[in-house]
Design a protein around this motif. Structure first.
Motif, PDB file in Angstrom:
ATOM      1  N   GLY A  87       0.805  -1.173  -0.164  1.00 42.88           N
ATOM      2  CA  GLY A  87      -0.015   0.047   0.107  1.00 42.88           C
ATOM      3  C   GLY A  87       0.806   1.201  -0.013  1.00 42.88           C
ATOM      4  N   LEU A  88       2.110   1.122   0.386  1.00 43.27           N
ATOM      5  CA  LEU A  88       2.899   2.375   0.310  1.00 43.27           C
ATOM      6  C   LEU A  88       3.270   3.022  -1.100  1.00 43.27           C
ATOM      7  CD1 LEU A  88       6.015   0.996   2.453  1.00 43.27           C
ATOM      8  CD2 LEU A  88       4.176   2.346   3.314  1.00 43.27           C
ATOM      9  N   HIS A  89       2.713   2.390  -2.089  1.00 39.53           N
ATOM     10  CA  HIS A  89       2.695   2.871  -3.614  1.00 39.53           C
ATOM     11  C   HIS A  89       1.520   3.943  -3.574  1.00 39.53           C
ATOM     12  CE1 HIS A  89       6.058   0.023  -4.310  1.00 39.53           C
ATOM     13  NE2 HIS A  89       5.228  -0.967  -3.754  1.00 39.53           N
ATOM     14  N   PHE A  90       0.456   4.072  -2.957  1.00 36.28           N
ATOM     15  CA  PHE A  90      -0.477   4.764  -3.113  1.00 36.28           C
ATOM     16  C   PHE A  90      -0.369   6.188  -2.681  1.00 36.28           C
ATOM     17  CE2 PHE A  90      -2.429   0.787  -4.124  1.00 36.28           C
ATOM     18  CZ  PHE A  90      -3.177   0.815  -5.303  1.00 36.28           C
ATOM     19  N   THR A  91      -0.671   7.298  -3.357  1.00 37.62           N
ATOM     20  CA  THR A  91      -0.878   8.612  -3.036  1.00 37.62           C
ATOM     21  C   THR A  91      -2.456   8.876  -2.819  1.00 37.62           C
ATOM     22  OG1 THR A  91      -0.833   9.507  -5.249  1.00 37.62           O
ATOM     23  CG2 THR A  91       1.067   9.212  -4.415  1.00 37.62           C
ATOM     24  N   PRO A  92      -2.951   9.897  -1.991  1.00 44.55           N
ATOM     25  CA  PRO A  92      -4.174  10.260  -1.920  1.00 44.55           C
ATOM     26  C   PRO A  92      -4.909  10.578  -3.053  1.00 44.55           C
ATOM     27  CG  PRO A  92      -2.845  11.352  -0.345  1.00 44.55           C
ATOM     28  CD  PRO A  92      -2.037  10.687  -1.058  1.00 44.55           C
ATOM     29  N   GLU A  93      -3.967  11.155  -4.197  1.00 47.04           N
ATOM     30  CA  GLU A  93      -4.354  11.341  -5.645  1.00 47.04           C
ATOM     31  C   GLU A  93      -4.882  10.375  -6.628  1.00 47.04           C
ATOM     32  OE1 GLU A  93      -2.115  14.530  -3.537  1.00 47.04           O
ATOM     33  OE2 GLU A  93      -1.518  12.528  -4.303  1.00 47.04           O
ATOM     34  N   LEU A  94      -3.764   9.364  -6.483  1.00 43.28           N
ATOM     35  CA  LEU A  94      -4.058   8.338  -7.030  1.00 43.28           C
ATOM     36  C   LEU A  94      -5.413   7.363  -6.519  1.00 43.28           C
ATOM     37  CD1 LEU A  94      -2.903   6.199  -9.428  1.00 43.28           C
ATOM     38  CD2 LEU A  94      -1.501   5.180  -7.617  1.00 43.28           C
ATOM     39  N   LEU A  95      -5.641   7.192  -5.333  1.00 44.21           N
ATOM     40  CA  LEU A  95      -6.647   6.774  -4.838  1.00 44.21           C
ATOM     41  C   LEU A  95      -7.925   7.322  -5.138  1.00 44.21           C
ATOM     42  CD1 LEU A  95      -5.647   5.711  -1.157  1.00 44.21           C
ATOM     43  CD2 LEU A  95      -6.359   4.055  -2.709  1.00 44.21           C
ATOM     44  N   GLN A  96      -7.850   8.534  -5.258  1.00 45.44           N
ATOM     45  CA  GLN A  96      -8.978   9.398  -5.649  1.00 45.44           C
ATOM     46  C   GLN A  96      -9.398   8.867  -7.210  1.00 45.44           C
ATOM     47  OE1 GLN A  96     -11.205  11.236  -3.677  1.00 45.44           O
ATOM     48  NE2 GLN A  96     -12.451  11.327  -5.497  1.00 45.44           N
ATOM     49  N   GLN A  97      -8.329   8.874  -8.032  1.00 46.82           N
ATOM     50  CA  GLN A  97      -8.306   8.540  -9.448  1.00 46.82           C
ATOM     51  C   GLN A  97      -9.129   7.332  -9.640  1.00 46.82           C
ATOM     52  OE1 GLN A  97      -4.368   9.145 -11.101  1.00 46.82           O
ATOM     53  NE2 GLN A  97      -5.216   8.358 -13.093  1.00 46.82           N
ATOM     54  N   VAL A  98      -8.763   6.285  -8.669  1.00 44.72           N
ATOM     55  CA  VAL A  98      -9.190   5.030  -8.695  1.00 44.72           C
ATOM     56  C   VAL A  98     -10.701   4.823  -8.361  1.00 44.72           C
ATOM     57  CG1 VAL A  98      -9.147   2.800  -7.355  1.00 44.72           C
ATOM     58  CG2 VAL A  98      -6.970   3.809  -8.292  1.00 44.72           C
ATOM     59  N   LYS A  99     -11.144   5.757  -7.368  1.00 45.09           N
ATOM     60  CA  LYS A  99     -12.446   5.908  -6.720  1.00 45.09           C
ATOM     61  C   LYS A  99     -13.259   6.727  -8.108  1.00 45.09           C
ATOM     62  CE  LYS A  99     -12.104   6.450  -2.063  1.00 45.09           C
ATOM     63  NZ  LYS A  99     -11.676   7.769  -0.888  1.00 45.09           N
ATOM     64  N   ASP A 100     -12.540   7.494  -8.699  1.00 39.27           N
ATOM     65  CA  ASP A 100     -13.408   8.352  -9.840  1.00 39.27           C
ATOM     66  C   ASP A 100     -13.901   7.215 -10.995  1.00 39.27           C
ATOM     67  OD1 ASP A 100     -13.294  10.461  -8.082  1.00 39.27           O
ATOM     68  OD2 ASP A 100     -11.718  11.434  -9.220  1.00 39.27           O
ATOM     69  N   MET A 101     -13.035   6.347 -11.165  1.00 38.26           N
ATOM     70  CA  MET A 101     -13.074   5.190 -12.095  1.00 38.26           C
ATOM     71  C   MET A 101     -14.266   4.351 -11.883  1.00 38.26           C
ATOM     72  SD  MET A 101      -9.219   3.690 -12.809  1.00 38.26           S
ATOM     73  CE  MET A 101      -9.779   2.492 -13.641  1.00 38.26           C
ATOM     74  N   GLY A 102     -14.661   4.194 -10.610  1.00 35.86           N
ATOM     75  CA  GLY A 102     -15.919   3.456 -10.326  1.00 35.86           C
ATOM     76  C   GLY A 102     -15.246   2.289  -9.750  1.00 35.86           C
ATOM     77  N   VAL A 103     -14.176   2.369  -9.432  1.00 32.81           N
ATOM     78  CA  VAL A 103     -13.841   1.104  -8.326  1.00 32.81           C
ATOM     79  C   VAL A 103     -14.098   1.189  -6.891  1.00 32.81           C
ATOM     80  CG1 VAL A 103     -11.593  -0.051  -7.536  1.00 32.81           C
ATOM     81  CG2 VAL A 103     -11.787   0.990  -9.950  1.00 32.81           C
ATOM     82  N   ASP A 104     -14.800   0.411  -6.373  1.00 36.52           N
ATOM     83  CA  ASP A 104     -15.095   0.211  -5.029  1.00 36.52           C
ATOM     84  C   ASP A 104     -13.827   0.037  -3.971  1.00 36.52           C
ATOM     85  OD1 ASP A 104     -17.064   0.965  -3.405  1.00 36.52           O
ATOM     86  OD2 ASP A 104     -18.319  -1.164  -3.741  1.00 36.52           O
ATOM     87  N   ILE A 105     -13.920   0.922  -2.989  1.00 36.27           N
ATOM     88  CA  ILE A 105     -12.618   0.659  -1.956  1.00 36.27           C
ATOM     89  C   ILE A 105     -13.086   0.083  -0.688  1.00 36.27           C
ATOM     90  CG2 ILE A 105     -10.738   1.740  -0.971  1.00 36.27           C
ATOM     91  CD1 ILE A 105     -10.234   3.674  -3.264  1.00 36.27           C
ATOM     92  N   ALA A 106     -12.714  -1.087  -0.407  1.00 32.20           N
ATOM     93  CA  ALA A 106     -12.960  -1.592   1.059  1.00 32.20           C
ATOM     94  C   ALA A 106     -11.830  -1.795   1.814  1.00 32.20           C
ATOM     95  CB  ALA A 106     -13.640  -2.945   0.717  1.00 32.20           C
ATOM     96  N   GLU A 107     -12.053  -1.148   3.069  1.00 28.27           N
ATOM     97  CA  GLU A 107     -10.837  -1.157   4.087  1.00 28.27           C
ATOM     98  C   GLU A 107     -11.043  -2.365   5.090  1.00 28.27           C
ATOM     99  OE1 GLU A 107      -9.973   2.676   5.607  1.00 28.27           O
ATOM    100  OE2 GLU A 107      -9.976   3.457   3.848  1.00 28.27           O
ATOM    101  N   VAL A 108      -9.966  -3.210   5.309  1.00 28.46           N
ATOM    102  CA  VAL A 108     -10.256  -4.232   6.338  1.00 28.46           C
ATOM    103  C   VAL A 108      -8.868  -3.783   7.082  1.00 28.46           C
ATOM    104  CG1 VAL A 108     -11.312  -5.668   4.803  1.00 28.46           C
ATOM    105  CG2 VAL A 108      -8.764  -5.995   4.878  1.00 28.46           C
ATOM    106  N   THR A 109      -8.783  -4.537   8.454  1.00 27.89           N
ATOM    107  CA  THR A 109      -7.624  -4.139   9.255  1.00 27.89           C
ATOM    108  C   THR A 109      -7.025  -5.394   9.732  1.00 27.89           C
ATOM    109  OG1 THR A 109      -8.863  -2.431  10.440  1.00 27.89           O
ATOM    110  CG2 THR A 109      -7.109  -3.348  11.427  1.00 27.89           C
ATOM    111  N   LEU A 110      -5.595  -5.602   9.306  1.00 26.67           N
ATOM    112  CA  LEU A 110      -4.991  -6.792   9.998  1.00 26.67           C
ATOM    113  C   LEU A 110      -3.692  -6.109  10.533  1.00 26.67           C
ATOM    114  CD1 LEU A 110      -4.466 -10.357   9.152  1.00 26.67           C
ATOM    115  CD2 LEU A 110      -2.344  -8.996   9.080  1.00 26.67           C
ATOM    116  N   HIS A 111      -3.648  -6.486  12.042  1.00 28.48           N
ATOM    117  CA  HIS A 111      -2.418  -5.768  12.614  1.00 28.48           C
ATOM    118  C   HIS A 111      -1.193  -6.838  12.237  1.00 28.48           C
ATOM    119  CE1 HIS A 111      -4.388  -2.684  14.078  1.00 28.48           C
ATOM    120  NE2 HIS A 111      -5.104  -3.360  15.014  1.00 28.48           N
TER     121      HIS A 111
END
Length: 341
Positions: A181-205
């Motif tokens: 996940g270190l490769h993603f910037t906020p801008e890139l994630l926004q671009q992904v969302k704007d494409m219609g890709v759903d983003i699901a967040e899970v947690t694993l410590h």
């Protein structure tokens, strides 16, 4: 299945020591898991391989500055500890170096007394349970005294602690970053969302089991450390919807993958859940939820290399790794990325 089946030769200089200035400018090797064909890209071009309706699964855990340097009360002997798992409020399972100095009853002083730890028990494999006493807020003291627990192959501390965090890190608890996940910037994630890709967040410590070498010849005898995970109803719904509508579930990192595979029922459906997982994925494993994976390049003979081999086949993966070595890709936590589709 032998550990040596997962060996590859990696020149030392290809182990990335520092993150790139621009997170999304790392390289990206795209691997077709069916044919073994691969192509070379820049990470921000990941958008070219995503489709509307896909569900991208992120692990929103946050790395804590879990490495502490203290002195043994009475002798001032130097002791280093690494926080592994919070057992209850002020009791942690830790890794202590040197362990022989940390008998039950030993007190360790950190930051001139800002934090004091007492060894209260010895756990399997020589780990110690330590009870901490302090005044104020533990997390703030940790932020002041602790260092980021960088992997053993990184030889110096970071100038900026946040470079070992994803931009979407939320919940404190990891001893290592979910590095894909270190490769993603906020801008890139926004671009992904704007494409219609759903983003699901899970947690694993993420525990240090991630870096534990496989010490048995037969990988079936290797035992994974347990790690805590959490899946919200919202994340479960997003992942289930993608599956039901024939879209792909794409995990960012092996930790997100292990979370959803642990939490899914036999039909690959998820519901709100949390617990501890020791899932070990290696070739022969049938994925219940995951279709594609964004991941970094892993250590030779590691459980993570076995996981990606379970998805794309050992021969395909090792051939792609050979190509990455030849092309001068950067490896491990701060290195380049791979998209297995």
């Amino acid at each position: 299945m032998k550990v040596t089946d997962y060996y590859f030769d990696l020149p030392q200089e290809q182990i990335a020591q520092d993150p790139l200035e621009d997170r999304s400018s790392s390289r990206l090797l795209v691997l077709d898991k069916e044919t073994g064909e691969y192509s070379h890209h820049v990470f921000r071009e990941i958008t070219e391989f995503l489709k509307p309706g896909d569900c991208l699964v992120l692990n929103n855990t946050k790395v804590i500055p879990a490495r502490l340097f203290g002195e043994k009360e009475g002798t001032q002997a130097k002791i280093e500890i690494l926080l592994l798992k919070r057992k209850e409020n002020d009791v942690w399972e830790t890794l202590v170096k040197p362990g022989k100095k940390a008998k039950v009853g030993t007190k360790i002083i950190f930051g001139g007394g800002l934090l004091v730890g007492e060894v209260i028990d010895i756990v399997e494999e020589g780990n110690r349970l330590i009870k901490f006493t302090y005044e104020g807020i533990f997390e703030e003291i940790l932020d002041q005294l602790g260092q980021m627990p960088l992997p053993p192959y990184i030889t110096h501390q970071l100038k900026d602690k946040n470079r070992y965090q994803t931009v979407y890190a939320k919940y404190d608890g990891s001893a290592a970053a979910p590095t894909a996940g270190l490769h993603f910037t906020p801008e890139l994630l926004q671009q992904v969302k704007d494409m219609g890709v759903d983003i699901a967040e899970v947690t694993l410590h993420v525990g240090l089991g991630t870096f534990r070498p496989v010490k048995v010849d037969n990988i079936l005898e290797h035992h994974m450390h347990s790690e805590f995970y959490m899946v919200t109803q919202e994340a479960a719904d997003k992942i289930n919807n993608a599956k039901k509508n024939g879209h792909r579930v794409i995990c960012v990192g092996t930790t997100s993958c292990r979370t959803i595979e642990s939490a899914a029922d036999e039909n690959g459906m998820l519901k709100e859940s949390s617990g501890w997982t020791e899932i070990f994925i290696y070739p022969g494993y049938q994925f219940k939820v995951l279709d594609c994976l964004i991941t970094n390049f892993h250590l030779p003979e590691s459980t993570l290399l076995m996981l990606v081999s379970a998805l794309a086949g050992r021969e395909h993966v090792l051939a792609a790794y050979e190509e990455a070595v030849k092309e001068g890709y950067r490896f491990f936590s701060f290195g380049d990325a791979m998209f297995i589709q």
